[in-house]
Design a protein around this motif. Structure first.
Motif, PDB file in Angstrom:
ATOM      1  N   VAL A 340      62.241  30.484  87.105  1.00 51.27           N
ATOM      2  CA  VAL A 340      60.943  30.756  87.753  1.00 51.27           C
ATOM      3  C   VAL A 340      60.029  31.507  86.789  1.00 51.27           C
ATOM      4  O   VAL A 340      60.497  32.116  85.811  1.00 51.27           O
ATOM      5  CB  VAL A 340      61.121  31.562  89.060  1.00 51.27           C
ATOM      6  CG1 VAL A 340      61.938  30.771  90.083  1.00 51.27           C
ATOM      7  CG2 VAL A 340      61.772  32.916  88.773  1.00 51.27           C
ATOM      8  N   GLY A 341      58.733  31.460  87.059  1.00 50.64           N
ATOM      9  CA  GLY A 341      57.760  32.151  86.225  1.00 50.64           C
ATOM     10  C   GLY A 341      56.632  32.736  87.046  1.00 50.64           C
ATOM     11  O   GLY A 341      56.436  32.376  88.214  1.00 50.64           O
ATOM     12  N   ALA A 342      55.877  33.656  86.452  1.00 52.35           N
ATOM     13  CA  ALA A 342      54.734  34.273  87.133  1.00 52.35           C
ATOM     14  C   ALA A 342      53.740  34.776  86.103  1.00 52.35           C
ATOM     15  O   ALA A 342      54.114  35.157  84.985  1.00 52.35           O
ATOM     16  CB  ALA A 342      55.191  35.425  88.032  1.00 52.35           C
ATOM     17  N   GLY A 343      52.476  34.752  86.489  1.00 49.56           N
ATOM     18  CA  GLY A 343      51.422  35.298  85.639  1.00 49.56           C
ATOM     19  C   GLY A 343      51.169  36.754  85.964  1.00 49.56           C
ATOM     20  O   GLY A 343      51.277  37.180  87.112  1.00 49.56           O
ATOM     21  N   LEU A 344      50.834  37.532  84.936  1.00 53.37           N
ATOM     22  CA  LEU A 344      50.518  38.949  85.099  1.00 53.37           C
ATOM     23  C   LEU A 344      48.999  39.102  85.068  1.00 53.37           C
ATOM     24  O   LEU A 344      48.397  39.299  84.013  1.00 53.37           O
ATOM     25  CB  LEU A 344      51.178  39.767  83.992  1.00 53.37           C
ATOM     26  CG  LEU A 344      52.700  39.580  83.842  1.00 53.37           C
ATOM     27  CD1 LEU A 344      53.220  40.393  82.661  1.00 53.37           C
ATOM     28  CD2 LEU A 344      53.435  39.959  85.113  1.00 53.37           C
ATOM     29  N   PHE A 345      48.374  38.975  86.223  1.00 49.26           N
ATOM     30  CA  PHE A 345      46.909  38.968  86.312  1.00 49.26           C
ATOM     31  C   PHE A 345      46.353  40.387  86.335  1.00 49.26           C
ATOM     32  O   PHE A 345      47.058  41.340  86.627  1.00 49.26           O
ATOM     33  CB  PHE A 345      46.477  38.195  87.546  1.00 49.26           C
ATOM     34  CG  PHE A 345      46.760  36.721  87.428  1.00 49.26           C
ATOM     35  CD1 PHE A 345      45.879  35.882  86.778  1.00 49.26           C
ATOM     36  CD2 PHE A 345      47.929  36.189  87.943  1.00 49.26           C
ATOM     37  CE1 PHE A 345      46.137  34.518  86.648  1.00 49.26           C
ATOM     38  CE2 PHE A 345      48.206  34.834  87.825  1.00 49.26           C
ATOM     39  CZ  PHE A 345      47.314  33.999  87.182  1.00 49.26           C
TER      40      PHE A 345
END
Length: 345
Positions: A340-345
């Protein structure tokens, strides 16, 4: 000649003298009246009411004379600083076409009422000369929003006598600025290149690795970067029929597998087309050699991260396995890895 004739003659002479006395000043006045400048331009760099501003003066002389000064008359209601505040330069700040540096222009020498006098060199008729006043302390616009605020520009001799002059008008407005706003929406995409990884028939003579390693691709405009994690279902490669698990090699540490010794790990390498971020592979999963990587378990572990945006950031995931001569035979060894992945906004 009788007295009546003399009287008529005297009256005629007196009338001629009186007429000459009237005409001569008018004639002289016409000769000394300033000619019109061919062109005049005064730009205030701010037009908002009650705002300190720099600006530009341009003028095109018409007369052949020796200029020594230029007098700029500012509109009524504009507040002027002292002469020393009227510093100048001749940087072309988007002047009108044909504008050239004003000859020998320098800091103002006098401010009287709305008149500001600057020293000038001799000018050539038909040439458009320009200069800028560069200190906002020199001029503050008037406090009300009005149109056709009248001023003038006059070239002078050292006398000083006026040579050429012309009027200009300007305006003040409530606000002279446009605030531009926009929103860039957050974007994030994440894709796996495949959902299977067949390692084939294993042997003790070599470490087996993914024949076609799967990739995880990240695209995002998250300014702080992104992260990718992984976990597996079995903490190893497990066979139900043989009741055997080839255990993940020390999850959380990096290892390099050896042929003939049981082990199982995942190695990660990376590439990126563009983006502001730099990719860092987590130390346990650095996979830049055959059989090198980190063991997975049932907890999500960070595979890699970036500190900025990404255009086609690719993580290549290579699964490695080694068996011992005593590893139980079976055709159903399997593991399921969740990525899984995620953006650090």
């Amino acid at each position: 000649m009788n007295s009546r004739t003399l009287t008529r003659t005297n009256w005629a002479v007196l009338a001629g003298v009186f007429s000459l006395a009237i005409v001569t000043p008018l004639f002289i006045s016409q000769l000394t009246q300033a000619a019109a400048l061919q062109q005049v331009f005064v730009r205030f760099d701010r037009m908002k009411i009650s705002t300190a501003t720099t600006g530009t003066v341009c003028a095109k002389p018409a007369s052949t004379a020796t200029e020594a000064n230029v007098k700029v008359t500012f509109p009524s209601g504009y507040t002027l600083g002292s002469a020393g505040n009227f510093t100048v330069d001749t940087t072309n700040t988007a002047w009108p076409s044909g504008g050239t540096a004003w000859t020998s222009i320098n800091t103002a020498t006098a401010v009287s009422g709305q008149d500001v006098t600057f020293p000038s060199g001799d000018l050539t008729p038909g040439t458009l000369y320009c200069f800028n006043w560069t200190n906002t302390a020199a001029v503050t616009t008037k406090s009300s929003a009005t149109n056709s605020n009248l001023g003038s520009v006059t070239t002078q001799t050292s006398g000083p006598a006026d040579i050429d002059t012309a009027q200009y008008t300007t305006a003040t407005i409530t606000d002279d600025q446009i605030v531009v706003t926009a929103t860039v929406p957050s974007t994030f995409s994440f894709a796996l290149s495949g959902n299977t990884d067949a390692l084939g028939t294993l042997g003790t003579g070599a470490v087996s690795s993914s024949p076609t390693p799967r990739t995880a691709t990240v695209n995002t405009n998250a300014k702080n970067g992104w992260m990718v994690w992984a976990k597996d279902a079995n903490t190893g490669l497990s066979s139900a029929s043989a009741s055997k698990t080839i255990a993940s090699t020390t999850p959380g540490t990096n290892s390099t597998l050896s042929a003939g010794t049981e082990g199982y790990n995942t190695g990660v390498t990376n590439s990126q087309v563009a983006g502001s971020g730099t990719i860092t592979v987590a130390a346990p999963f650095v996979g830049n050699a055959t059989g090198k990587g980190g063991g997975l378990d049932t907890s999500l572990r960070s595979l890699a991260s970036s500190n900025g945006t990404a255009d086609t950031a690719v993580l290549t995931l290579t699964n490695n396995v080694a068996i011992a001569p005593t590893t139980a035979a079976a055709t159903d060894y399997t593991d399921t890895i969740t990525v899984v992945g995620a953006g650090l906004f």
